[in-house]
Scaffold this active site. Structure first.
Site, PDB file in Angstrom:
ATOM      1  N   ASP A  60       0.815  -1.229   0.000  1.00 57.47           N
ATOM      2  CA  ASP A  60       0.000   0.000   0.000  1.00 57.47           C
ATOM      3  C   ASP A  60       0.842   1.269   0.000  1.00 57.47           C
ATOM      4  OD1 ASP A  60      -2.872  -0.826   0.150  1.00 57.47           O
ATOM      5  OD2 ASP A  60      -2.154  -1.953   1.872  1.00 57.47           O
ATOM      6  N   GLU A  65       0.132   9.583   1.456  1.00 53.94           N
ATOM      7  CA  GLU A  65      -0.493  10.575   2.339  1.00 53.94           C
ATOM      8  C   GLU A  65      -0.658  10.052   3.767  1.00 53.94           C
ATOM      9  OE1 GLU A  65      -4.172  13.525   1.969  1.00 53.94           O
ATOM     10  OE2 GLU A  65      -4.794  11.452   2.138  1.00 53.94           O
ATOM     11  N   ASP A  66      -0.862   8.753   3.895  1.00 50.39           N
ATOM     12  CA  ASP A  66      -1.208   8.221   5.215  1.00 50.39           C
ATOM     13  C   ASP A  66      -0.072   8.251   6.223  1.00 50.39           C
ATOM     14  OD1 ASP A  66      -3.878   7.633   4.641  1.00 50.39           O
ATOM     15  OD2 ASP A  66      -3.259   5.850   3.526  1.00 50.39           O
ATOM     16  N   ARG A  85       1.350  -1.628   7.137  1.00 51.66           N
ATOM     17  CA  ARG A  85       1.797  -0.319   6.655  1.00 51.66           C
ATOM     18  C   ARG A  85       2.771   0.365   7.609  1.00 51.66           C
ATOM     19  NH1 ARG A  85      -2.232   3.355   3.566  1.00 51.66           N
ATOM     20  NH2 ARG A  85      -0.158   3.984   2.916  1.00 51.66           N
ATOM     21  N   ARG A 131      -8.184   3.033  11.803  1.00 54.01           N
ATOM     22  CA  ARG A 131      -6.743   3.270  11.626  1.00 54.01           C
ATOM     23  C   ARG A 131      -6.166   4.342  12.567  1.00 54.01           C
ATOM     24  NH1 ARG A 131      -5.336   1.640   6.402  1.00 54.01           N
ATOM     25  NH2 ARG A 131      -6.652  -0.131   5.843  1.00 54.01           N
ATOM     26  N   HIS A 161     -11.361   6.323   5.820  1.00 53.52           N
ATOM     27  CA  HIS A 161     -10.631   7.488   6.328  1.00 53.52           C
ATOM     28  C   HIS A 161     -11.550   8.705   6.305  1.00 53.52           C
ATOM     29  CE1 HIS A 161      -6.566   5.575   5.062  1.00 53.52           C
ATOM     30  NE2 HIS A 161      -6.595   5.628   6.379  1.00 53.52           N
ATOM     31  N   CYS A 248      -4.902  10.323  -1.201  1.00 53.49           N
ATOM     32  CA  CYS A 248      -3.969   9.341  -0.614  1.00 53.49           C
ATOM     33  C   CYS A 248      -2.681   9.211  -1.418  1.00 53.49           C
ATOM     34  CB  CYS A 248      -4.579   7.943  -0.558  1.00 53.49           C
ATOM     35  SG  CYS A 248      -6.288   7.863  -0.122  1.00 53.49           S
TER      36      CYS A 248
HETATM   37  N1  GLY Z   1      -5.401   0.091   0.703  1.00 46.82           N
HETATM   38  C1  GLY Z   1      -5.121   1.293   1.365  1.00 46.82           C
HETATM   39  C2  GLY Z   1      -5.227   1.142   2.816  1.00 46.82           C
HETATM   40  O1  GLY Z   1      -6.037   0.342   3.260  1.00 46.82           O
HETATM   41  O2  GLY Z   1      -4.547   1.764   3.572  1.00 46.82           O
END
Ligand code: GLY
Length: 253
Positions: A60, A65-66, A85, A131, A161, A248
């Site tokens: 991912d 951005e995350d 991640r 998240r 998100h 993202c």
């Molecule tokens: N597939 C992007 C995420 O779930 O962070």
């Protein structure tokens, strides 16, 4: 105004990315093509784009951005709530040190992904989601306060998100859909309502007066144009298959 953006090329392993979309497996070659078009769109909005190479260890990782929240005063390295991640942050810290003197970080048990954070001037709306947890949000708010900025939280019910369901387009304009339309805290904005059948397009990005919108959502595009913006359409269908949207795919600062 933004002068810079950071993106990361999609990796072949993106086919193993996290998804709830039920839209099939992304086509890597098409994703590469779409990603190049995305970079061109950013450049057309006047930003200098730093392009990071694909990282096959993190399916991912195209969704840069995350892993960081970039503010005018500091960068905050997040602590992704998705286990697969978490390792993405190490390299991002190194990259951001080229651009930022002040780099902060979210520490466990706090988790946060910046797809859950929407900047409105010096205030940041933070989504509490699967998240981003309360502890992560509290850490972010403390850091923001340290630099003279503020934050508040919003509990998510349905979307992945926060920015799946809203995008701030400057000038008090807020693209909004679904569960957020009736929330009191957003009524002070000029709400650009996105219909349920085009909800994916709520995730669009303002870049220096132009709004980059996902291809294939004519009603949303018309609404945004009517609000006075030039628009650029980019097809991000392969990223949608991984629950990802336009925002993202870049860090803009
Ligand atoms: N597939 C992007 C995420 O779930 O962070």
């Amino acid at each position: 105004m933004f002068t810079k953006a950071i993106v990361r090329r999609p990796c072949k392993n993106m086919t193993q990315g996290i998804t709830s979309a039920n839209l099939g497996t992304p086509d890597y070659d098409n994703a590469v093509k779409q990603h190049k078009q995305y970079i061109e769109a950013l450049k057309n909005c006047g930003v200098e784009v730093t392009v990071l190479e694909a990282n096959e260890n993190y399916p991912d990782s195209v969704f840069v951005e995350d892993v960081a929240l970039l503010t005018p005063h500091c960068a905050i390295i997040t602590n992704p709530g998705a286990e697969t991640r978490k390792g993405e942050i190490a390299e991002m810290r190194k990259i951001l040190s080229k651009f930022y003197k002040n780099i902060e970080e979210i520490k466990s048990p706090g988790t946060a992904e910046a797809g859950d954070i929407m900047m409105v001037g010096s205030h940041f709306f933070i989504g509490l989601s699967a998240r981003t947890n309360k502890e992560g949000a509290n850490q972010i708010i403390s850091i923001l306060n340290k630099y003279g900025m503020t934050g508040s939280t919003e509990t998510l019910e349905k979307v992945l998100h926060l920015k799946t369901g809203m995008s701030y387009l400057e000038n008090n304009n807020l693209a909004l859909c679904g569960e957020f339309l009736t929330k009191p805290e957003f009524q002070k904005f000029n709400i650009l309502k996105v219909d349920d059948d085009e909800s994916y397009s709520t995730n669009c990005i303002w870049v220096n007066g132009t709004v980059i919108v996902p291809k294939g959502f004519p009603k949303s595009k018309a609404t945004i144009k009517k609000a006075g913006y030039k628009t650029i359409e980019v097809d991000v269908s392969e990223f949608r298959k991984l629950d990802g949207g336009l925002s993202c795919l870049s860090l803009r600062f």
